[in-house]
Scaffold this motif. Structure first.
Motif, PDB file in Angstrom:
ATOM      1  N   GLN A 130     -31.936  16.660  14.749  1.00  3.35           N
ATOM      2  CA  GLN A 130     -30.681  16.081  14.269  1.00  3.35           C
ATOM      3  C   GLN A 130     -29.898  15.425  15.404  1.00  3.35           C
ATOM      4  O   GLN A 130     -29.302  14.359  15.230  1.00  3.35           O
ATOM      5  N   TYR A 131     -29.897  16.052  16.581  1.00  4.95           N
ATOM      6  CA  TYR A 131     -29.195  15.467  17.727  1.00  4.95           C
ATOM      7  C   TYR A 131     -29.814  14.129  18.104  1.00  4.95           C
ATOM      8  O   TYR A 131     -29.102  13.148  18.377  1.00  4.95           O
ATOM      9  N   HIS A 132     -31.131  14.065  18.110  1.00  4.59           N
ATOM     10  CA  HIS A 132     -31.804  12.810  18.448  1.00  4.59           C
ATOM     11  C   HIS A 132     -31.654  11.775  17.329  1.00  4.59           C
ATOM     12  O   HIS A 132     -31.975  10.598  17.521  1.00  4.59           O
ATOM     13  N   ASN A 133     -31.154  12.238  16.173  1.00  9.85           N
ATOM     14  CA  ASN A 133     -30.840  11.325  15.074  1.00  9.85           C
ATOM     15  C   ASN A 133     -29.333  11.083  15.006  1.00  9.85           C
ATOM     16  O   ASN A 133     -28.784  10.802  13.950  1.00  9.85           O
ATOM     17  N   ASN A 134     -28.681  11.238  16.199  1.00 10.92           N
ATOM     18  CA  ASN A 134     -27.267  10.888  16.400  1.00 10.92           C
ATOM     19  C   ASN A 134     -26.260  11.875  15.819  1.00 10.92           C
ATOM     20  O   ASN A 134     -25.093  11.521  15.618  1.00 10.92           O
ATOM     21  N   ALA A 135     -26.649  13.105  15.550  1.00 14.79           N
ATOM     22  CA  ALA A 135     -25.673  14.116  15.144  1.00 14.79           C
ATOM     23  C   ALA A 135     -24.912  14.613  16.370  1.00 14.79           C
ATOM     24  O   ALA A 135     -25.482  14.771  17.451  1.00 14.79           O
ATOM     25  N   GLU A 136     -23.612  14.831  16.189  1.00 11.87           N
ATOM     26  CA  GLU A 136     -22.813  15.465  17.233  1.00 11.87           C
ATOM     27  C   GLU A 136     -23.010  16.983  17.142  1.00 11.87           C
ATOM     28  O   GLU A 136     -23.216  17.520  16.055  1.00 11.87           O
ATOM     29  N   ILE A 137     -22.895  17.654  18.297  1.00 10.64           N
ATOM     30  CA  ILE A 137     -23.020  19.113  18.307  1.00 10.64           C
ATOM     31  C   ILE A 137     -21.741  19.709  18.872  1.00 10.64           C
ATOM     32  O   ILE A 137     -21.347  19.415  20.010  1.00 10.64           O
TER      33      ILE A 137
END
Length: 321
Positions: free
Chosen positions: A101-108
């Motif tokens: 998800q992070y590599h798909n531009n999700a913020e964490i």
């Protein structure tokens, strides 16, 4: 509309999950009052439909499982309780999904010591991270290659946000709301939830605990000597002579193992002594500083503020019993 996935990790605290859910959900109410559409779609997203917390004390019903969420915009990693290695192992099933998800531009958004789990994913590599001051030494031991920042309560780097200890995660949530929707909505949220929006540092709350899990016996002895003599006055050379070591080599060893120079370590021990006296004693500020072995009052005031962000007088006003 941004989709928010709040993860009910094993050994996470109910309060950090619930308060995150409440804050983001209430923002939608604020938008509604202003005649605007909702901004957040907030869901609890787990590896299964029901998740137990605190050894079964609480049970959370998840809205969706991670297998059902192909794309999310924001991931909230909650605060964990204590046994971090065990929590990392128990939450292994989340890792691949979070990384994807992070590599798909999700913020964490990582709350307090949830950073232990986030660090285990590898996503904090070459990034700065804030952790609770009480867990700093353990974090350094487990993840020595991650740079810990301790002069602020929030880091913001490449879509990953971390924060300092305890309930300072509320300030991080306000920070995220401001990034998404602007200062006005963030201030409104701070007023409605009565959160101090201007908190910038966890330094006033820190209790200094020197790193002791390093195995260097001479450094440990020196640490013990310094900590057991908070009112004594001695130089670095005197410490080196006492323990029969050369100054240059010993200073390197001491800094490597404790993350403080010997002078800084002495200063921090004295600051802790003064803090305790300010909290419970009735002597004047100057009397306490003299007792800590400082003749230069102004110099110590600067040292005290360096480690606490407060003057001794302001510290006493805030924390005196």
């Amino acid at each position: 509309m941004k989709h928010i996935s709040i993860l009910p990790l094993y050994d996470s605290t109910l309060t950090s999950i619930d308060s995150s859910h409440q804050l983001f959900s209430r923002v939608n109410d604020f938008m509604k009052y202003q005649g605007k559409p909702p901004f957040y779609n907030v869901e609890i997203v787990g590896v299964k439909r029901n998740t137990e917390l605190n050894n079964g004390l609480y049970n959370i019903h998840t809205d969706k499982t991670i297998d059902e969420i192909k794309k999310t915009d924001v991931i909230v990693i909650p605060l964990l309780c204590s046994d971090f290695p065990k929590a990392i192992t128990k939450n292994e099933k989340y890792k691949e999904w979070i990384i994807a998800q992070y590599h798909n531009n999700a913020e964490i958004i990582c709350l307090c010591v949830g950073s232990f789990f986030l660090a285990s994913t590898g996503l904090l590599k070459d990034k700065k991270c804030v952790v609770h001051w009480g867990a700093k030494n353990e974090f350094k031991t487990m993840f020595p290659d991650i740079k810990i920042i301790d002069d602020t309560i929030i880091t913001d780097e490449k879509g990953i946000y971390t924060c300092g200890g305890g309930f300072s995660y509320l300030n991080l949530l306000l920070y995220i709301i401001e990034k998404h929707l602007g200062r006005e909505i963030s201030i409104l949220a701070s007023k409605m939830f009565e959160i101090d929006i201007e908190r910038k540092s966890q330094n006033p709350f820190v209790i200094f605990m020197g790193q002791k899990k390093h195995g260097d016996e001479i450094v440990l002895q020196a640490q013990g000597f310094i900590e057991n003599n908070p009112t004594a006055t001695f130089t670095v050379d005197e410490i080196c002579v006492k323990f029969g070591v050369g100054r240059r080599t010993f200073e390197r060893r001491f800094k490597k193992h404790t993350a403080n120079s010997i002078v800084e370590y002495i200063q921090r021990v004295k600051v802790e002594f003064v803090k305790k006296q300010l909290e419970t004693g009735r002597k004047t500020v100057n009397e306490i500083i003299y007792e800590a072995g400082y003749n230069d009052i102004d110099a110590f005031r600067k040292v005290f503020k360096k480690f606490t962000d407060l003057s001794p007088i302001d510290y006493r006003k805030k924390y005196a019993v």
